[in-house]
Write a protein that holds these residues in place. Structure first.
Motif, short mmCIF file in Angstrom:
data_model
loop_
_atom_site.label_atom_id
_atom_site.label_comp_id
_atom_site.label_asym_id
_atom_site.label_seq_id
_atom_site.Cartn_x
_atom_site.Cartn_y
_atom_site.Cartn_z
N LYS A 1 0.85 -1.22 -0.06
CA LYS A 1 0.14 -0.02 0.01
C LYS A 1 0.84 1.11 0.08
O LYS A 1 0.67 2.13 -0.64
CB LYS A 1 -0.96 -0.14 1.27
N TYR A 2 2.26 1.21 0.72
CA TYR A 2 2.92 2.35 0.77
C TYR A 2 3.31 2.66 -0.53
O TYR A 2 3.43 3.58 -1.06
CB TYR A 2 3.95 2.20 1.97
N VAL A 3 4.00 1.77 -1.15
CA VAL A 3 4.72 1.87 -2.35
C VAL A 3 3.52 2.35 -3.56
O VAL A 3 3.86 3.04 -4.37
CB VAL A 3 5.27 0.63 -2.94
N ASP A 4 2.38 1.80 -3.48
CA ASP A 4 1.47 2.27 -4.59
C ASP A 4 0.84 3.54 -4.15
O ASP A 4 0.97 4.23 -5.08
CB ASP A 4 -0.07 1.28 -4.15
N LYS A 5 1.16 4.31 -2.88
CA LYS A 5 0.71 5.59 -2.58
C LYS A 5 1.91 6.41 -3.15
O LYS A 5 1.69 7.46 -3.75
CB LYS A 5 0.71 5.79 -1.08
N VAL A 6 3.00 6.00 -2.85
CA VAL A 6 4.30 6.75 -3.59
C VAL A 6 4.24 6.89 -5.32
O VAL A 6 4.32 7.89 -5.72
CB VAL A 6 5.61 6.03 -3.12
N GLN B 1 13.96 11.18 -1.95
CA GLN B 1 13.41 10.41 -0.75
C GLN B 1 12.27 9.36 -0.90
O GLN B 1 12.56 8.30 -0.35
CB GLN B 1 13.19 11.13 0.57
N LEU B 2 11.52 9.88 -1.39
CA LEU B 2 10.12 8.87 -1.96
C LEU B 2 10.59 7.68 -2.66
O LEU B 2 10.13 6.41 -2.46
CB LEU B 2 9.01 9.64 -2.76
N LEU B 3 11.56 7.86 -3.57
CA LEU B 3 12.21 6.93 -4.29
C LEU B 3 12.90 5.95 -3.57
O LEU B 3 12.86 4.50 -3.54
CB LEU B 3 13.06 7.41 -5.55
N PHE B 4 13.79 6.35 -2.41
CA PHE B 4 14.68 5.35 -1.64
C PHE B 4 13.57 4.55 -0.98
O PHE B 4 13.70 3.52 -0.64
CB PHE B 4 15.50 6.35 -0.99
N PHE B 5 12.57 5.34 -0.15
CA PHE B 5 11.73 4.62 0.60
C PHE B 5 10.82 3.60 -0.10
O PHE B 5 10.59 2.44 0.34
CB PHE B 5 10.95 5.40 1.47
N ALA B 6 10.46 3.93 -1.28
CA ALA B 6 9.66 2.89 -2.34
C ALA B 6 10.60 1.71 -2.48
O ALA B 6 10.04 0.57 -2.42
CB ALA B 6 9.07 3.74 -3.34
#
Length: 462
Positions: A127-132, A161-166
């Motif tokens: 879900k997190y990756v989908d949101k990103v 940073q979004l790319l890193f956490f995804a």
């Protein structure tokens, strides 16, 4: 009276003020004056309206850019980076390194909305990756607007940073690598076009005078990519081939488990080093938690101070291990874990989980799984625990449940890629406290009461 048309002044047509002065006297003059005043007012009004429109458009553009950027910030951790890094270690390229770093966004915490909860399951991670990915798609649609704004640096910084956490939380390795490669390109752009921004120039490591926010993010991404290249990972989490442990208990039972160094290399290394040093020999269970469904082992004090059971759970002087919690290895029946201790885990305590417990998964780093003998612990799990008033360890079993030995066969398959190494040493036995003395007195009184005959019952029999 003759009138004569005057020649226009040099430089072009007469001004409206000159024309007004040339009007004949009387009503024509008044009407002319009103006419020009109205025209002048209209010109001023149109100018003001145009200026306000332009200003409003500029303000709306800035507001839109800010809203877009903050939609990305909402998916970033509002806590120190080390806390967010511990949630999922699916790729494992960095663990201890992340513990020293903080995200460098120059945004007050009060403005950071925490919309992302703990990622404790693979479903949460997806879900997190989908949101990103949804936010990144919106960024792409408004790319020109964002890059033209005076917050272009912040947009690029949020995006990388979004790319890193995804990448950290995706189970698709192709996506992971794509995210990290794009992050590396964005970092190059940030350094080239916005390297003078103060927030990006903050020193991330006092030991390295040339370090900066950009430096630390590039290093994190580089290590992730290097780990993929070294191990050629697939999405499946498999146990180390040929590596196993055998635990022998005082009641003659044994327990065997396998390890997952691909997911928790430092935790596995710490356990193996503890076994090698003989730290677990002759210890005992120091806690049986009926809520967490755990039996806890491993405290050297249960051997060093075998007669002082009140301190068997004391962690003073214990070394710690970087937290390697992973949503791909949740707590389930038969899991073996290290106990959480702040942002790290205790270097000695390990738990055998008698049942799944999703609510407490975030407090444990799972590094192994029981393969044989779990049923042999059922009787131990039912052991009564102390409930005396004032006891500091309410999960302490009333009888000693001894661990005689631990042996390991095989070698670790995926050692840690950084310089962290386990450093176990025996803790010192602490001095006895008044609280501890009180506990022992309470035990004596309880034993004395249990030993006394029930005179009332005897009288009834008579």
């Amino acid at each position: 009276m003759n009138t004569k048309t005057k020649n226009p002044p040099e430089g072009g047509a007469p001004s409206w003020l000159q024309n007004m002065a040339d009007q004949k006297q009387g009503g024509d003059t008044v009407m002319g004056l009103l006419k020009y005043l109205v025209i002048a007012a209209l010109v001023v009004a149109i100018g003001i309206t145009a200026w306000q429109f332009i200003k409003k458009g500029d303000s709306d553009t800035k507001a839109e850019a800010s809203d877009l950027i903050f939609s990305g910030i909402e998916l970033l951790p509002s806590t120190p980076l080390r806390d967010f890094m511990t949630i999922n270690k699916a790729s494992l390229g960095t663990t201890a390194e992340g513990g020293a770093y903080y995200d460098q966004l120059a945004v007050p915490n009060a403005q950071r909305k925490s919309v992302v909860g703990p990622l404790t399951t693979p479903e949460d991670c997806k879900k997190y990756v989908d949101k990103v990915e949804s936010v990144l798609a919106t960024f792409d649609e408004k790319k020109d607007l964002l890059l033209a704004s005076d917050q272009a640096w912040l947009y690029l910084h949020v995006r990388q940073q979004l790319l890193f956490f995804a990448a950290r939380n995706s189970r698709d390795n192709n996506k992971k690598i794509a995210f990290l490669n794009e992050q590396m390109k964005l970092l190059d752009t940030l350094e080239k076009d916005h390297g003078d921004v103060i927030a990006l120039k903050l020193k991330s490591d006092t030991r390295d005078p040339d370090s900066s926010g950009i430096t630390l993010w590039r290093e994190l991404a580089r290590k992730e990519l290097a780990f993929f290249e070294k191990h050629n990972l697939d999405a499946a989490i498999t146990a180390d081939q040929g590596l196993s442990a055998t635990l022998k208990f005082a009641n003659g039972q044994t327990l065997m488990f396998k390890f997952f160094s691909r997911v928790a290399p430092k935790t596995v290394a710490a356990f193996l080093e503890n076994v090698k040093g003989g730290f677990y020999e002759g210890t005992a269970v120091h806690a049986i938690n009926k809520i967490d469904n755990t039996i806890s082992f491993g405290n050297p004090l249960s051997r060093l101070a075998s007669g002082r059971k009140a301190i068997w759970n004391n962690t003073q002087g214990h070394y710690t291990v970087p937290n390697e919690q992973n949503a791909l290895l949740p707590v389930k029946k038969g899991s073996v874990s290290f106990s959480g201790r702040g942002v790290n885990t205790d270097g000695f305590h390990f738990n055998v989980h008698m049942a799944a417990q999703e609510a407490t998964s975030k407090r444990f780093t799972v590094f192994a799984e029981v393969t044989e003998g779990l049923d042999s612990l059922k009787e131990w799990f039912q052991t009564e625990v102390h409930d005396e008033t004032g006891i500091s360890n309410p999960d302490l079993p009333r009888v000693r449940l001894g661990l005689e030995s631990v042996t390991v066969e095989g070698v670790i398959a995926f050692p840690s890629v950084d310089s962290w190494k386990p450093s176990p040493k025996l803790p010192e036995v602490p001095d006895e406290t008044d609280q501890e003395k009180g506990f022992y007195e309470a035990i004596k009184e309880e034993a004395k009461t249990d030993a006394e005959p029930d005179t009332k019952d005897d009288q009834k029999k008579d």
